[in-house]
Design a protein around this motif. Structure first.
Motif, PDB file in Angstrom:
ATOM      1  N   ARG A 315      23.265  78.578  91.637  1.00 31.90           N
ATOM      2  CA  ARG A 315      23.474  79.072  90.268  1.00 31.90           C
ATOM      3  C   ARG A 315      24.879  78.752  89.775  1.00 31.90           C
ATOM      4  O   ARG A 315      25.082  78.374  88.607  1.00 31.90           O
ATOM      5  CB  ARG A 315      23.244  80.588  90.211  1.00 31.90           C
ATOM      6  CG  ARG A 315      21.803  81.022  90.405  1.00 31.90           C
ATOM      7  CD  ARG A 315      20.895  80.506  89.302  1.00 31.90           C
ATOM      8  NE  ARG A 315      21.426  80.766  87.967  1.00 31.90           N
ATOM      9  CZ  ARG A 315      21.299  81.937  87.327  1.00 31.90           C
ATOM     10  NH1 ARG A 315      20.645  82.929  87.899  1.00 31.90           N
ATOM     11  NH2 ARG A 315      21.808  82.093  86.118  1.00 31.90           N
ATOM     12  N   ARG A 321      17.836  79.562  86.015  1.00 30.19           N
ATOM     13  CA  ARG A 321      16.877  80.488  86.631  1.00 30.19           C
ATOM     14  C   ARG A 321      15.519  79.819  86.852  1.00 30.19           C
ATOM     15  O   ARG A 321      14.857  80.047  87.861  1.00 30.19           O
ATOM     16  CB  ARG A 321      16.723  81.713  85.731  1.00 30.19           C
ATOM     17  CG  ARG A 321      17.931  82.620  85.698  1.00 30.19           C
ATOM     18  CD  ARG A 321      17.630  83.875  84.898  1.00 30.19           C
ATOM     19  NE  ARG A 321      18.732  84.817  84.957  1.00 30.19           N
ATOM     20  CZ  ARG A 321      18.717  86.032  84.416  1.00 30.19           C
ATOM     21  NH1 ARG A 321      17.628  86.416  83.736  1.00 30.19           N
ATOM     22  NH2 ARG A 321      19.745  86.840  84.528  1.00 30.19           N
ATOM     23  N   SER A 392      15.250  84.149  91.044  1.00 27.83           N
ATOM     24  CA  SER A 392      15.822  83.605  89.811  1.00 27.83           C
ATOM     25  C   SER A 392      16.653  84.633  89.059  1.00 27.83           C
ATOM     26  O   SER A 392      17.508  84.253  88.240  1.00 27.83           O
ATOM     27  CB  SER A 392      14.683  83.086  88.912  1.00 27.83           C
ATOM     28  OG  SER A 392      13.887  84.163  88.440  1.00 27.83           O
ATOM     29  N   ARG A 393      16.416  85.926  89.301  1.00 27.88           N
ATOM     30  CA  ARG A 393      17.132  86.973  88.569  1.00 27.88           C
ATOM     31  C   ARG A 393      18.472  87.342  89.213  1.00 27.88           C
ATOM     32  O   ARG A 393      19.234  88.134  88.655  1.00 27.88           O
ATOM     33  CB  ARG A 393      16.267  88.213  88.480  1.00 27.88           C
ATOM     34  CG  ARG A 393      15.092  88.050  87.526  1.00 27.88           C
ATOM     35  CD  ARG A 393      14.235  89.291  87.474  1.00 27.88           C
ATOM     36  NE  ARG A 393      13.156  89.137  86.511  1.00 27.88           N
ATOM     37  CZ  ARG A 393      12.191  90.049  86.311  1.00 27.88           C
ATOM     38  NH1 ARG A 393      12.191  91.163  87.043  1.00 27.88           N
ATOM     39  NH2 ARG A 393      11.251  89.834  85.408  1.00 27.88           N
TER      40      ARG A 393
END
Length: 403
Positions: A315, A321, A392-393
């Motif tokens: 990230r 995401r 992804s969060r």
């Protein structure tokens, strides 16, 4: 006026990139990936194997029916108005033979009190469930019975103490082959075993029978000449027509005391029962597949927890995401695809081995194989969706802060 500088757009992930990134977790944790895929493989192998073995068995039954024919009808005595066992007239066989569409007719007659023994030292009560029948020489043509050893009765041997044993009867009497020196006791008299039958699917009553010629039964065993079962063959298109008149023709005086049946219907019912059992086993295979899906979900959740630092680094380097979500979803799909493909291959191999061992044609329906693999991909997608969304969060700072 100062121009606003836009952030660079993240690089697009092509399908090849998705596969390579998704395979990272499988390569770095091969044992865990193998065990998870094994759970999926067992479920798919069970489902494909059950469908394949059932289909192979059904194909063998269809082949047997095609060889023996489904145009066999039988006539037996039913019960009288008082509940007693009825009797067919001695002329029943001849009268049935006059029905125009009937091509072949034959009969057997139960010889009462003619017990069968291997030798005279066996107690009379140990009959082994065997029965003696007077048989016409045309019986194999009507029933599809085949000789395993020796020969069938002919016009000469049917008049003498000669006997043909059914498959089960020969086994229970310990007779492995026919021959001039092989004899059994039938009704207290020695009969030479001239033949041994193969199992008769359309006439199972012959399997436990000792079959003697009609004239010999009358001369040697006091047979009264009344048939207890008449077999007829007719053209396939005329079977229903013949069935409608068979009872009244065999016993014109008491047609209500006659039972007409089609033996192939019993085999079809047996196949239907087998299909019901197959559905039960498919349910068990589906449960095993569901358990394998839970294993994949568990593996993916643990993978997300263990790889928080990797997620945070990706990230921080610009992965979106959606790209992180795609990575873990691809990993779950690859894991399921490996298990599904391996399970389908294993199920097909088990089906082939079992079918060959049983002498059946090998039938593995394509829909079972491709449907099984598609089911694993669907389960993999469902199992990997939550871990992928969870990964992804994670924010870069939160993930990188994880020790």
């Amino acid at each position: 006026m100062t121009a606003v500088r836009q952030a660079p757009r993240p690089a697009r992930m092509w399908p090849g990139d998705v596969v390579r990134v998704g395979a990272v977790g499988l390569r770095t944790r091969p044992l865990r990936a193998f065990l998870s895929a094994l759970g999926i493989a067992i479920g798919i192998a069970a489902m494909v194997g059950v469908v394949g073995i059932s289909s192979s068995s059904g194909a063998d039954l269809d082949r047997t029916l095609a060889a023996l024919g489904t145009n066999l009808l039988t006539v037996e005595p039913g019960t009288t108005m008082t509940g007693e066992r009825a009797r067919l007239p001695t002329e029943a066989e001849a009268m049935v033979g006059r029905i125009r569409p009937v091509r072949t007719v034959s009969a057997v007659g139960l010889v009462e009190d003619a017990k069968v023994y291997r030798h005279g030292r066996i107690p009379e009560t140990e009959t082994r469930g065997l029965a003696t029948y007077a048989a016409r020489t045309s019986l194999p043509d009507a029933t599809g019975a085949r000789i395993r050893s020796g020969t069938w009765l002919n016009e000469a041997t049917a008049r003498h103490p000669a006997v043909v044993l059914g498959a089960s009867a020969a086994e229970r009497l310990g007779v492995g082959r026919a021959g001039p020196d092989v004899r059994v006791l039938v009704g207290g008299r020695w009969f030479t075993v001239v033949g041994v039958l193969e199992p008769a699917p359309l006439a199972p009553e012959l399997d436990n029978a000792a079959l003697v010629g009609w004239p010999a039964a009358e001369a040697e065993l006091n047979f009264d000449g009344h048939p207890t079962k008449v077999y007829t063959r007719s053209d396939e298109g005329d079977v229903e027509q013949v069935s409608g008149v068979l009872g009244a023709t065999a016993n014109p005086e008491s047609p209500n005391e006659v039972e007409v049946s089609r033996p192939s219907d019993a085999l079809a019912a047996k196949q239907a029962a087998g299909e019901a059992f197959t559905n039960l086993l498919l349910g068990l295979g589906a449960v095993a597949l569901l358990v394998g899906g839970v294993g994949v979900a568990n593996t993916m959740v643990i993978s997300v927890l263990e790889r928080r630092s990797e997620i945070g680094l990706r990230r921080a380097l610009g992965a979106t995401r959606g790209q992180v979500r795609t990575q873990f979803l691809a990993e779950s799909l690859l894991l399921s695809a490996l298990g599904g493909t391996g399970g389908a291959a294993l199920g097909a191999a088990v089906t082939a081995g079992y079918a060959v061992a049983q002498g059946w044609p090998v039938v593995v329906p394509a829909w079972a194989v491709f449907g099984g693999v598609a089911a694993t991909l669907a389960i993999g997608a469902v199992a990997g969706l939550y871990p992928a969304v969870r990964a992804s969060r994670l924010s870069p700072t939160e993930a990188l802060a994880t020790p």
